[in-house]
Design an enzyme around this catalytic site. Structure first.
Site, PDB file in Angstrom:
ATOM      1  N   MET A 270       7.982   1.238  -2.243  1.00 38.40           N
ATOM      2  CA  MET A 270       9.103   1.752  -1.469  1.00 38.40           C
ATOM      3  C   MET A 270       8.942   1.286  -0.027  1.00 38.40           C
ATOM      4  O   MET A 270       7.849   1.290   0.510  1.00 38.40           O
ATOM      5  CB  MET A 270       9.101   3.281  -1.530  1.00 38.40           C
ATOM      6  CG  MET A 270      10.206   3.933  -0.767  1.00 38.40           C
ATOM      7  SD  MET A 270      10.101   5.714  -0.848  1.00 38.40           S
ATOM      8  CE  MET A 270      10.540   5.996  -2.539  1.00 38.40           C
TER       9      MET A 270
ATOM     10  N   GLY B  38       0.784  -1.217   0.000  1.00 38.65           N
ATOM     11  CA  GLY B  38       0.000   0.000   0.000  1.00 38.65           C
ATOM     12  C   GLY B  38       0.819   1.272   0.000  1.00 38.65           C
ATOM     13  O   GLY B  38       0.291   2.371   0.093  1.00 38.65           O
ATOM     14  N   HIS B  39       2.120   1.152  -0.128  1.00 35.62           N
ATOM     15  CA  HIS B  39       3.000   2.316  -0.026  1.00 35.62           C
ATOM     16  C   HIS B  39       3.430   2.735  -1.428  1.00 35.62           C
ATOM     17  O   HIS B  39       4.242   2.081  -2.051  1.00 35.62           O
ATOM     18  CB  HIS B  39       4.209   1.942   0.831  1.00 35.62           C
ATOM     19  CG  HIS B  39       4.876   3.103   1.477  1.00 35.62           C
ATOM     20  ND1 HIS B  39       4.269   3.829   2.467  1.00 35.62           N
ATOM     21  CD2 HIS B  39       6.081   3.663   1.275  1.00 35.62           C
ATOM     22  CE1 HIS B  39       5.087   4.784   2.864  1.00 35.62           C
ATOM     23  NE2 HIS B  39       6.193   4.709   2.149  1.00 35.62           N
ATOM     24  N   PHE B  40       2.891   3.836  -1.934  1.00 34.93           N
ATOM     25  CA  PHE B  40       3.167   4.333  -3.287  1.00 34.93           C
ATOM     26  C   PHE B  40       2.837   3.257  -4.322  1.00 34.93           C
ATOM     27  O   PHE B  40       3.705   2.510  -4.756  1.00 34.93           O
ATOM     28  CB  PHE B  40       4.611   4.804  -3.456  1.00 34.93           C
ATOM     29  CG  PHE B  40       4.972   5.966  -2.591  1.00 34.93           C
ATOM     30  CD1 PHE B  40       4.354   7.192  -2.774  1.00 34.93           C
ATOM     31  CD2 PHE B  40       5.907   5.833  -1.592  1.00 34.93           C
ATOM     32  CE1 PHE B  40       4.690   8.270  -1.981  1.00 34.93           C
ATOM     33  CE2 PHE B  40       6.245   6.900  -0.791  1.00 34.93           C
ATOM     34  CZ  PHE B  40       5.634   8.131  -0.990  1.00 34.93           C
TER      35      PHE B  40
END
Length: 77
Positions: free
Chosen positions: A54, A47-49
């Site tokens: 990342m 769910g990160h970028f």
């Protein structure tokens, strides 16, 4: 010293998914070398970028803290 035969869970209280140190490669009085294997399927990456996975910086700091915890534990024994 090689620690691959000894589980890191013997030294740290964290468990998956918060146990970030995968392997202790070498340690001595002045340094500790640990390995973390990164994959795109790590729960933190999903769910990160969305288009640019990342690893969150706060988890990198936690990884450093776990490595330091291991070295402090080994010095005290």
């Amino acid at each position: 010293m090689e620690e691959e035969n000894i589980s890191i869970t013997n030294f740290l209280k964290q468990r998956y998914p918060m146990l970030l140190v995968d392997k202790v490669v070498d340690y001595n009085d002045k340094s500790t070398k640990t390995i973390k294997y990164f994959t795109n399927s790590d729960p933190f990456m999903l769910g990160h970028f969305k288009d640019f996975p990342m690893y969150p910086a706060v988890l990198l700091v936690e990884l450093l803290a776990q490595s330091i915890s291991f070295s402090i534990y080994k010095k005290s024994t």
